[in-house]
Design an enzyme around this catalytic site. Structure first.
Site, PDB file in Angstrom:
ATOM      1  N   GLY A  32       0.807  -1.211   0.000  1.00  0.00           N
ATOM      2  CA  GLY A  32       0.000   0.000   0.000  1.00  0.00           C
ATOM      3  C   GLY A  32       0.836   1.255   0.000  1.00  0.00           C
ATOM      4  O   GLY A  32       2.031   1.234  -0.322  1.00  0.00           O
ATOM      5  N   ALA A  33       0.197   2.387   0.388  1.00  0.00           N
ATOM      6  CA  ALA A  33       0.843   3.706   0.309  1.00  0.00           C
ATOM      7  C   ALA A  33       1.415   3.876  -1.103  1.00  0.00           C
ATOM      8  O   ALA A  33       2.589   4.189  -1.294  1.00  0.00           O
ATOM      9  CB  ALA A  33       1.922   3.870   1.366  1.00  0.00           C
ATOM     10  N   GLY A  37       5.607   4.458  -8.833  1.00  0.00           N
ATOM     11  CA  GLY A  37       6.360   3.224  -9.042  1.00  0.00           C
ATOM     12  C   GLY A  37       5.454   2.004  -9.016  1.00  0.00           C
ATOM     13  O   GLY A  37       5.545   1.122  -9.880  1.00  0.00           O
ATOM     14  N   HIS A  38       4.571   1.945  -8.004  1.00  0.00           N
ATOM     15  CA  HIS A  38       3.627   0.839  -7.935  1.00  0.00           C
ATOM     16  C   HIS A  38       2.694   0.834  -9.155  1.00  0.00           C
ATOM     17  O   HIS A  38       2.398  -0.218  -9.730  1.00  0.00           O
ATOM     18  CB  HIS A  38       2.755   0.944  -6.677  1.00  0.00           C
ATOM     19  CG  HIS A  38       3.510   0.855  -5.394  1.00  0.00           C
ATOM     20  ND1 HIS A  38       3.668   1.928  -4.545  1.00  0.00           N
ATOM     21  CD2 HIS A  38       4.144  -0.188  -4.793  1.00  0.00           C
ATOM     22  CE1 HIS A  38       4.350   1.555  -3.486  1.00  0.00           C
ATOM     23  NE2 HIS A  38       4.656   0.282  -3.612  1.00  0.00           N
ATOM     24  N   GLN A  62       7.677  -9.175   7.835  1.00  0.00           N
ATOM     25  CA  GLN A  62       8.905  -8.667   7.211  1.00  0.00           C
ATOM     26  C   GLN A  62       9.416  -7.402   7.891  1.00  0.00           C
ATOM     27  O   GLN A  62      10.357  -6.770   7.417  1.00  0.00           O
ATOM     28  CB  GLN A  62       8.713  -8.442   5.716  1.00  0.00           C
ATOM     29  CG  GLN A  62       7.762  -7.336   5.317  1.00  0.00           C
ATOM     30  CD  GLN A  62       7.492  -7.340   3.827  1.00  0.00           C
ATOM     31  OE1 GLN A  62       6.785  -8.213   3.320  1.00  0.00           O
ATOM     32  NE2 GLN A  62       8.060  -6.387   3.095  1.00  0.00           N
ATOM     33  N   GLY A 148       9.340  -4.508  -8.533  1.00  0.00           N
ATOM     34  CA  GLY A 148      10.225  -3.430  -8.940  1.00  0.00           C
ATOM     35  C   GLY A 148      11.694  -3.755  -8.703  1.00  0.00           C
ATOM     36  O   GLY A 148      12.045  -4.427  -7.730  1.00  0.00           O
ATOM     37  N   GLN A 149      12.545  -3.266  -9.590  1.00  0.00           N
ATOM     38  CA  GLN A 149      13.989  -3.477  -9.440  1.00  0.00           C
ATOM     39  C   GLN A 149      14.588  -2.594  -8.349  1.00  0.00           C
ATOM     40  O   GLN A 149      15.728  -2.817  -7.956  1.00  0.00           O
ATOM     41  CB  GLN A 149      14.691  -3.220 -10.771  1.00  0.00           C
ATOM     42  CG  GLN A 149      14.354  -4.240 -11.841  1.00  0.00           C
ATOM     43  CD  GLN A 149      15.106  -4.016 -13.139  1.00  0.00           C
ATOM     44  OE1 GLN A 149      15.945  -3.121 -13.239  1.00  0.00           O
ATOM     45  NE2 GLN A 149      14.796  -4.804 -14.149  1.00  0.00           N
ATOM     46  N   LYS A 150      13.846  -1.623  -7.855  1.00  0.00           N
ATOM     47  CA  LYS A 150      14.373  -0.803  -6.761  1.00  0.00           C
ATOM     48  C   LYS A 150      14.747  -1.689  -5.580  1.00  0.00           C
ATOM     49  O   LYS A 150      15.772  -1.480  -4.935  1.00  0.00           O
ATOM     50  CB  LYS A 150      13.357   0.246  -6.335  1.00  0.00           C
ATOM     51  CG  LYS A 150      13.784   1.041  -5.117  1.00  0.00           C
ATOM     52  CD  LYS A 150      12.719   2.025  -4.706  1.00  0.00           C
ATOM     53  CE  LYS A 150      12.904   2.483  -3.285  1.00  0.00           C
ATOM     54  NZ  LYS A 150      12.670   1.402  -2.304  1.00  0.00           N
ATOM     55  N   SER A 187       7.530   4.855  -0.763  1.00  0.00           N
ATOM     56  CA  SER A 187       6.566   5.355   0.217  1.00  0.00           C
ATOM     57  C   SER A 187       7.273   6.083   1.350  1.00  0.00           C
ATOM     58  O   SER A 187       6.723   7.003   1.960  1.00  0.00           O
ATOM     59  CB  SER A 187       5.741   4.186   0.773  1.00  0.00           C
ATOM     60  OG  SER A 187       5.109   3.483  -0.265  1.00  0.00           O
TER      61      SER A 187
END
Length: 279
Positions: A32-33, A37-38, A62, A148-150, A187
């Site tokens: 969420g948030a 990117g999402h 996590q 995502g690759q981030k 986020s």
């Protein structure tokens, strides 16, 4: 407004109908948030799949810091509105007890790629990631999962998980989406002060410069040391790591013939920022 489903039973009822009709299902797991990117992941899934599920679940397993879990923003209504613009077919946002019911004791652990870097700094983090991703793949019965690759190390953990357990999911890694000044979208960026937000792009700039220096022949160690010094000069409180690693195994690498990745984590304004780039 996008349909929001809260139960596994409700999700599976919809998924069964899609699968019976031969639909290709893509899933975008998130906490969420949501930001651009999402949404870029959801748009990629929309372009490649006939049905798209975005999951929104703040996964307690996590987080190794209870305060971090408590502070994590929960903006389901706004997130659903953003996803309606893609549009996705449904949002799966279960309560914690739906994912981890009473008596839940199973954990999925991926060795190797999960151990250095983030694994060293955040013990147990990737066990939580691997466990919830395995469950989300099972719940959604998705054919493709978009990440995502981030979060490069997380992506490698998921790839290893899927390969080792023969899960019938294609993992799609998508390019990091950045602000105009280079800061990787996150986020956590919303937690920065205006002054911190102005300094934050130095993280990407320092990594980019170090990578250029390494490609030009400078020693890896010297280039990384200079990048860390630059971050401290502009006000980063702490540099947890800047390291050059094999892109797939995340083991230390001094072999430029293999794909390598420079990964970093640093604190600014009390906010932990991460980034990575190819070298």
């Amino acid at each position: 407004m996008t349909t929001i489903i809260r139960s596994v039973a409700g999700l599976r009822s919809q998924v069964r109908a899609w699968r019976a009709a031969g639909e290709v299902i893509g899933v975008v797991p998130t906490m969420g948030a949501l930001h651009e990117g999402h949404l870029s992941l959801a748009r990629r899934a929309r372009a490649e799949c006939s049905r798209v599920i975005t999951t929104i679940f703040v996964n307690p397993k996590q987080f190794n810091n209870p305060d971090d879990l408590k502070k994590y923003p929960r903006t389901l209504e706004n997130d659903a509105s953003l996803l309606a613009t893609v549009p996705v077919d449904l949002v799966f946002s279960p309560p914690v007890e739906e994912v981890y019911p009473e008596g839940f004791i199973t954990s999925v652990s991926v060795g190797g790629v999960s151990e250095p870097l983030e694994g060293r700094m955040r013990p147990g983090h990737f066990d939580g990631v691997a466990t919830v991703v395995t469950k989300l793949f099972g719940m959604t019965e998705a054919s493709r999962g978009y990440f995502g690759q981030k979060d490069w190390q997380q992506l490698q953990v998921v790839l290893r998980l899927v390969a080792d357990l023969n899960l019938p999911v294609e993992v799609v890694g998508c390019e990091t989406v950045r602000e105009a000044d280079g800061l990787a979208m996150s986020s956590r960026n919303l937690q920065l002060t205006p002054e911190g937000r102005a300094r934050a792009p130095v993280l990407y700039a320092a990594l980019t410069h170090a990578a250029e220096e390494i490609r030009a022949g400078q020693s890896d160690r010297m280039a990384i040391r200079e990048a860390a010094e630059k971050l401290r000069e502009v006000g980063f409180e702490r540099v947890e790591y800047i390291e050059l690693r094999d892109a797939a195994t995340l083991m230390p690498s001094d072999d430029p013939r293999r794909p390598r990745r420079m990964l970093a984590a640093a604190w600014l304004d009390g906010v932990r920022l991460i980034d990575n780039i190819p070298v």
